[in-house]
Design an enzyme around this catalytic site. Structure first.
Site, PDB file in Angstrom:
ATOM      1  N   ALA A  95       0.809  -1.211   0.000  1.00 35.24           N
ATOM      2  CA  ALA A  95       0.000   0.000   0.000  1.00 35.24           C
ATOM      3  C   ALA A  95       0.848   1.269   0.000  1.00 35.24           C
ATOM      4  O   ALA A  95       0.391   2.316  -0.434  1.00 35.24           O
ATOM      5  CB  ALA A  95      -0.931   0.006   1.217  1.00 35.24           C
ATOM      6  N   LYS A  96       2.074   1.188   0.539  1.00 35.93           N
ATOM      7  CA  LYS A  96       3.005   2.327   0.589  1.00 35.93           C
ATOM      8  C   LYS A  96       2.361   3.556   1.201  1.00 35.93           C
ATOM      9  O   LYS A  96       2.567   4.688   0.743  1.00 35.93           O
ATOM     10  CB  LYS A  96       3.567   2.633  -0.801  1.00 35.93           C
ATOM     11  CG  LYS A  96       4.342   1.469  -1.432  1.00 35.93           C
ATOM     12  CD  LYS A  96       4.926   1.853  -2.774  1.00 35.93           C
ATOM     13  CE  LYS A  96       5.727   0.714  -3.392  1.00 35.93           C
ATOM     14  NZ  LYS A  96       4.880  -0.403  -3.850  1.00 35.93           N
ATOM     15  N   ARG A  97       1.600   3.346   2.259  1.00 33.13           N
ATOM     16  CA  ARG A  97       0.953   4.469   2.934  1.00 33.13           C
ATOM     17  C   ARG A  97       1.986   5.322   3.659  1.00 33.13           C
ATOM     18  O   ARG A  97       3.051   4.842   4.040  1.00 33.13           O
ATOM     19  CB  ARG A  97      -0.078   3.953   3.944  1.00 33.13           C
ATOM     20  CG  ARG A  97      -1.170   3.067   3.378  1.00 33.13           C
ATOM     21  CD  ARG A  97      -1.958   3.725   2.277  1.00 33.13           C
ATOM     22  NE  ARG A  97      -3.212   3.028   2.004  1.00 33.13           N
ATOM     23  CZ  ARG A  97      -3.943   3.174   0.912  1.00 33.13           C
ATOM     24  NH1 ARG A  97      -3.526   3.993  -0.030  1.00 33.13           N
ATOM     25  NH2 ARG A  97      -5.069   2.529   0.744  1.00 33.13           N
TER      26      ARG A  97
END
Length: 276
Positions: A95-97
């Site tokens: 997700a690379k939040r």
């Protein structure tokens, strides 16, 4: 509760594998009559999972490929399916939040409660307080972007930090923090691209025991042998991801899962040969 790292180690041993299959469904690339049909995302991905579940140490669905097609419900079904058919294989939600405070809490809840992921990828750009909400889930893994496979990563990750003793590059300082002060509960891992084996080796030097998620083998051109030699150490697992080269190995509807299995098996064997 079994931790993500324990799950990962067990899956690597059981399946004799360092391979992670990335689930990046693009309906335009689906085989045969399914081509262009976003309603078939679950069917496509679950067939890939069924065909490769005994060949992998992890699966990694990329959330954007589902959200772009309003297929979050299919992602939920897929996560539940993986838990049923491959309960020993951890699932990393890619997700690379990256945010702080209550927003980070919601992203953590999304990953670990809604989707039941075992680990999630996170951007550390906003500092430790953007990571801390994920660490409240004590059995989950949090994998920080460190030295990414894209050329533009040089814009930030290779810059030296004048205010830090020794003036390390940004990715080096991050690897050090992830291995030490930030890794309070032993939950952290790092993303390091297969396209930069020298940087993989440097990250491994600075973070000898952290799991390294290594994308870029396969369609992006990363070298499997160099990747394993640079990153694998006793007590320091690597998770080598391949997505497109596995997912789209077969062009026909009646054989795409079998073709994906053959591609996954070949990649697993290639990675294992590099251990010798």
């Amino acid at each position: 509760m079994t931790s993500f790292i324990q799950q990962l180690q067990q899956a690597e041993q059981t399946n004799d594998s360092m391979l992670c299959v990335g689930l990046d469904p693009e309906p335009a690339k689906f085989p045969g009559a399914w081509k262009g049909d976003a309603e078939r995302i679950y069917d496509f991905c679950s067939a890939i999972v069924d065909a490769t579940k005994d060949l992998v140490s992890a699966f990694k669905p990329q959330i954007a490929y589902f959200a772009a097609h309003r297929a979050e419900d299919q992602l939920e079904r897929l996560m539940a399916h993986i838990k049923r058919v491959a309960p020993g294989v951890p699932v990393i939600l890619d997700a690379k939040r990256g945010d702080i405070g209550s927003t980070a809490e919601q992203y953590a809840k999304e990953a670990f409660e809604r989707y039941q992921a075992d680990a999630v990828t996170v951007s550390p750009f906003m500092g430790f307080d953007s990571i801390e909400p994920y660490l409240r889930y004590g059995d989950k893994g949090v994998i920080l972007l460190c030295r990414t496979s894209n050329a533009g990563g040089n814009d930030w990750q290779m810059q030296r930090l004048a205010d830090v003793p020794g003036q390390p590059r940004l990715f080096e300082h991050l690897a050090h923090l992830a291995h030490s002060a930030w890794n309070k509960n032993g939950q952290l891992g790092l993303v390091v691209g297969a396209t930069y084996p020298q940087e993989i080796a440097r990250v491994r030097e600075l973070a000898p025991t952290l799991p390294l998620l290594i994308p870029g083998v396969g369609a992006q051109g990363g070298d499997a042998d160099a990747t394993v030699k640079a990153g694998r150490r006793a007590g320091g697992p690597i998770i080598v991801n391949s997505s497109r080269a596995v997912l789209y190995a077969g062009a026909q509807l009646d054989d795409f899962a079998a073709a994906a299995r053959r591609a996954a098996q070949a990649t697993r064997e290639q990675l294992n040969r590099a251990k010798a």
